[in-house]
Design a protein around this motif. Sequence first.
Motif, short mmCIF file in Angstrom:
data_model
loop_
_atom_site.label_atom_id
_atom_site.label_comp_id
_atom_site.label_asym_id
_atom_site.label_seq_id
_atom_site.Cartn_x
_atom_site.Cartn_y
_atom_site.Cartn_z
N UNK A 77 -25.10 4.33 -6.57
CA UNK A 77 -25.13 4.99 -7.86
C UNK A 77 -25.67 6.40 -7.66
N UNK A 78 -24.94 7.38 -8.17
CA UNK A 78 -25.39 8.77 -8.03
C UNK A 78 -26.56 9.04 -8.97
N UNK A 79 -27.34 10.05 -8.65
CA UNK A 79 -28.48 10.40 -9.51
C UNK A 79 -28.00 10.78 -10.91
N UNK A 80 -26.85 11.47 -10.98
CA UNK A 80 -26.32 11.87 -12.29
C UNK A 80 -25.97 10.64 -13.13
N UNK A 193 -35.12 19.40 -14.97
CA UNK A 193 -34.23 18.83 -15.97
C UNK A 193 -33.72 17.46 -15.54
N UNK A 194 -33.38 17.32 -14.27
CA UNK A 194 -32.91 16.03 -13.76
C UNK A 194 -33.96 14.94 -13.96
N UNK A 195 -35.21 15.27 -13.69
CA UNK A 195 -36.29 14.30 -13.84
C UNK A 195 -36.50 13.95 -15.31
N UNK A 196 -36.29 14.92 -16.18
CA UNK A 196 -36.56 14.72 -17.61
C UNK A 196 -35.39 14.13 -18.38
N UNK A 197 -34.19 14.16 -17.82
CA UNK A 197 -32.99 13.77 -18.56
C UNK A 197 -33.07 12.41 -19.25
N UNK A 198 -33.60 11.35 -18.60
CA UNK A 198 -33.66 10.06 -19.31
C UNK A 198 -34.52 10.09 -20.56
#
Length: 315
Positions: A77-80, A193-198
């Motif tokens: 599963x990709x990080x995105x 942003x990646x860390x905060x996205x969820x």
Amino acid sequence: MGELLHERIDVRPFEGARSLPSFIGRTYTLYETRILGRQCVIVAKLDETGTPADIAKHIDLVRSATHATVALATMTISAHNRSRLIGQGVPFIVPGNQLYIPDLAIDLREHFRAPRLRQADGLSPAAQTVLFHRILHLDRHMTTPSLLAERLHYSAMSIGRAFDDLVATGLAETVRHGKERHIHFKEEGRPLLKEATPLLRSPVRSLKFVRGDALSAHLKLAGETALSHLTELSSPRIDSFAVAASDWKVISQTADLVETERDEANCIIETWSYDPAALSDTDAVDVLSLYAQFRDHRDERVAMAADQLLENLPW
């Protein structure tokens, strides 16, 4: 998984597959088991094809038919896509690597690191505003509640609580210099942003179908109107504008904007949980708020346009 949870996990083919739509059986392999005393259906997919939005719909179908905890199992599963699945509320298992089943209070990601404290319902509006302000680099020197309050149209006390929220999620830490409290984010730009996205939430509280001249009220372009101006998405039939929910009543009276039926409206007003003018100095709302609004949209064209917003940012 059994070793991690300190109990024996017996997985067997799911016997109720015939009660599900036939395409589910063609797309996935289904298993059943018990985890921490709860019946679970494992929806297994060998590859990473299919959008997170489609997978979320399929998981909901299985959940509705079985009334069990349902989790996607995939080898990679990709990080995105991981962030998109979490945003859609989809439990997932990556054997030997990641396990995310919030229904069972299990959140073991990134090689089973201890999870950070998360707010179940995402960031507060003020915390999200502070986060977006930082990523957009509007002013890196604004790190105290007193400085950020004026810029973001909040009280200093509200910004202080936003600092607490961001610290609780593990995104930031605060330090004191004399009497002033300063916030320092642990990442910058795209990694932040990646860390905060969820944890992101749409800023939109409600939609108002309106007749009147919204341009005279000097409101920011918003919704799919703003998205179409910034990406290749086609323009909607009527324009959307944004206003802070707390300001709507006064602005509607001042600018003579009257709510009406959808078919009679000549514009749409989005009321936001924070002031859209606080994060944008242009005619449109900021790109990160648009991304939060549309990143998991059911229309894949709109979701792709939201992703395109990030590609256009000067990281």
